[in-house]
Design a protein around this motif. Structure first.
Motif, PDB file in Angstrom:
ATOM      1  N   HIS A 123      28.122  10.025  17.004  1.00 47.24           N
ATOM      2  CA  HIS A 123      29.568   9.836  17.118  1.00 47.24           C
ATOM      3  C   HIS A 123      30.265  11.139  17.514  1.00 47.24           C
ATOM      4  N   LYS A 124      29.804  12.252  16.967  1.00 45.96           N
ATOM      5  CA  LYS A 124      30.381  13.559  17.301  1.00 45.96           C
ATOM      6  C   LYS A 124      30.189  13.853  18.787  1.00 45.96           C
ATOM      7  N   HIS A 125      29.005  13.570  19.295  1.00 48.20           N
ATOM      8  CA  HIS A 125      28.719  13.777  20.721  1.00 48.20           C
ATOM      9  C   HIS A 125      29.684  12.967  21.583  1.00 48.20           C
ATOM     10  N   LEU A 126      29.864  11.695  21.240  1.00 47.31           N
ATOM     11  CA  LEU A 126      30.734  10.841  22.046  1.00 47.31           C
ATOM     12  C   LEU A 126      32.196  11.260  21.947  1.00 47.31           C
ATOM     13  N   ARG A 127      32.645  11.655  20.775  1.00 45.18           N
ATOM     14  CA  ARG A 127      34.035  12.129  20.636  1.00 45.18           C
ATOM     15  C   ARG A 127      34.273  13.364  21.507  1.00 45.18           C
ATOM     16  N   LYS A 128      33.309  14.279  21.534  1.00 45.78           N
ATOM     17  CA  LYS A 128      33.435  15.476  22.368  1.00 45.78           C
ATOM     18  C   LYS A 128      33.467  15.105  23.851  1.00 45.78           C
ATOM     19  N   ALA A 129      32.623  14.176  24.252  1.00 43.25           N
ATOM     20  CA  ALA A 129      32.593  13.753  25.649  1.00 43.25           C
ATOM     21  C   ALA A 129      33.904  13.090  26.051  1.00 43.25           C
ATOM     22  N   LEU A 130      34.472  12.277  25.172  1.00 41.75           N
ATOM     23  CA  LEU A 130      35.715  11.579  25.484  1.00 41.75           C
ATOM     24  C   LEU A 130      36.910  12.537  25.573  1.00 41.75           C
ATOM     25  N   LYS A 131      36.834  13.695  24.930  1.00 39.85           N
ATOM     26  CA  LYS A 131      37.927  14.673  24.939  1.00 39.85           C
ATOM     27  C   LYS A 131      37.729  15.772  25.983  1.00 39.85           C
ATOM     28  N   LYS A 148       0.815  -1.202   0.000  1.00 34.57           N
ATOM     29  CA  LYS A 148       0.000   0.000   0.000  1.00 34.57           C
ATOM     30  C   LYS A 148       0.856   1.264   0.000  1.00 34.57           C
ATOM     31  N   TYR A 149       1.972   1.206   0.730  1.00 29.71           N
ATOM     32  CA  TYR A 149       2.844   2.368   0.827  1.00 29.71           C
ATOM     33  C   TYR A 149       4.272   1.964   0.487  1.00 29.71           C
ATOM     34  N   GLU A 150       4.944   2.786  -0.272  1.00 25.82           N
ATOM     35  CA  GLU A 150       6.342   2.544  -0.597  1.00 25.82           C
ATOM     36  C   GLU A 150       7.191   2.806   0.652  1.00 25.82           C
ATOM     37  N   THR A 151       8.150   1.956   0.908  1.00 27.06           N
ATOM     38  CA  THR A 151       9.053   2.169   2.034  1.00 27.06           C
ATOM     39  C   THR A 151      10.475   2.333   1.521  1.00 27.06           C
ATOM     40  N   LYS A 152      11.276   3.012   2.302  1.00 26.30           N
ATOM     41  CA  LYS A 152      12.684   3.194   1.971  1.00 26.30           C
ATOM     42  C   LYS A 152      13.424   3.545   3.264  1.00 26.30           C
ATOM     43  N   PRO A 153      14.734   3.364   3.281  1.00 25.91           N
ATOM     44  CA  PRO A 153      15.503   3.729   4.484  1.00 25.91           C
ATOM     45  C   PRO A 153      15.408   5.227   4.755  1.00 25.91           C
ATOM     46  N   LEU A 154      15.529   5.594   6.016  1.00 27.03           N
ATOM     47  CA  LEU A 154      15.523   7.003   6.373  1.00 27.03           C
ATOM     48  C   LEU A 154      16.709   7.704   5.730  1.00 27.03           C
ATOM     49  N   GLU A 155      16.459   8.807   5.071  1.00 23.50           N
ATOM     50  CA  GLU A 155      17.527   9.546   4.406  1.00 23.50           C
ATOM     51  C   GLU A 155      18.471  10.217   5.405  1.00 23.50           C
ATOM     52  N   CYS A 156      17.995  10.443   6.606  1.00 20.32           N
ATOM     53  CA  CYS A 156      18.812  11.134   7.601  1.00 20.32           C
ATOM     54  C   CYS A 156      19.578  10.171   8.509  1.00 20.32           C
ATOM     55  N   TRP A 157      19.503   8.866   8.255  1.00 16.86           N
ATOM     56  CA  TRP A 157      20.112   7.885   9.156  1.00 16.86           C
ATOM     57  C   TRP A 157      21.617   8.102   9.329  1.00 16.86           C
ATOM     58  N   ASN A 158      22.345   8.284   8.245  1.00 18.06           N
ATOM     59  CA  ASN A 158      23.791   8.496   8.344  1.00 18.06           C
ATOM     60  C   ASN A 158      24.118   9.783   9.092  1.00 18.06           C
ATOM     61  N   TRP A 159      23.332  10.814   8.881  1.00 19.88           N
ATOM     62  CA  TRP A 159      23.524  12.070   9.591  1.00 19.88           C
ATOM     63  C   TRP A 159      23.303  11.874  11.090  1.00 19.88           C
ATOM     64  N   ALA A 160      22.269  11.132  11.468  1.00 13.23           N
ATOM     65  CA  ALA A 160      21.986  10.867  12.881  1.00 13.23           C
ATOM     66  C   ALA A 160      23.138  10.092  13.521  1.00 13.23           C
ATOM     67  N   ARG A 161      23.674   9.119  12.811  1.00 13.08           N
ATOM     68  CA  ARG A 161      24.815   8.348  13.330  1.00 13.08           C
ATOM     69  C   ARG A 161      26.026   9.255  13.528  1.00 13.08           C
ATOM     70  N   GLU A 162      26.272  10.142  12.587  1.00 11.28           N
ATOM     71  CA  GLU A 162      27.415  11.056  12.707  1.00 11.28           C
ATOM     72  C   GLU A 162      27.240  11.999  13.889  1.00 11.28           C
ATOM     73  N   LEU A 163      26.028  12.475  14.135  1.00  6.23           N
ATOM     74  CA  LEU A 163      25.787  13.327  15.301  1.00  6.23           C
ATOM     75  C   LEU A 163      26.058  12.580  16.604  1.00  6.23           C
TER      76      LEU A 163
END
Length: 136
Positions: free
Chosen positions: A20-28, A3-18
């Motif tokens: 990782h950025k948060h954790l890198r900042k916390a570790l430093k 009934k509805y076309e599905t596809k991966p979230l386009e923002c998924w890679n961006w969310a993962r990078e955010l």
């Protein structure tokens, strides 16, 4: 028939990078002369907004995601928190975080990044209340 076309979230890679950025900042944080503040994602970020130059946020949920996907680390962390009295009725995220702290392990290189303070302001999950006193 679909009934509805599905596809991966386009923002998924961006969310993962955010994340990782948060954790890198916390570790430093300590290397950059900042204090490390532990809190759950439900804490109102506005509370800490004025302290960006001296304080780095360390949110437990992104940290525990990286612990929980590694079966060996997840088991080690669960056993470490169990040994300290945090049973299976305790939130799984919280058990992973505390286990990482007690076992002094990190899903990244190095040791567990010890927070300087922990903040718990309300929220829907009250279980970490006691644990926050152990965490910092």
């Amino acid at each position: 028939m679909t009934k509805y076309e599905t596809k991966p979230l386009e923002c998924w890679n961006w969310a993962r990078e955010l994340r990782h950025k948060h954790l890198r900042k916390a570790l430093k944080a300590h290397d950059e002369g900042k204090k490390l503040a532990l809190f759950a994602a439900l804490l109102h970020h506005a509370v800490l907004a004025g302290f960006d130059n001296v304080l780095e946020r360390f949110i437990i949920e992104p940290w525990t995601i990286h612990l929980s996907v590694n079966r060996k680390l997840a088991t080690l962390c669960s056993e470490a928190s169990d040994a300290r009295g945090y049973g299976r009725e305790t939130c799984g995220w919280w058990r992973m975080y505390l286990g990482s702290m007690y076992a002094n392990v990190s899903p990244f290189e190095g040791e567990f990044p010890k927070p300087d303070l922990a903040l718990k302001l309300g929220g829907i999950c009250q279980i970490p209340g006691k644990g926050f006193s152990d965490a910092a």
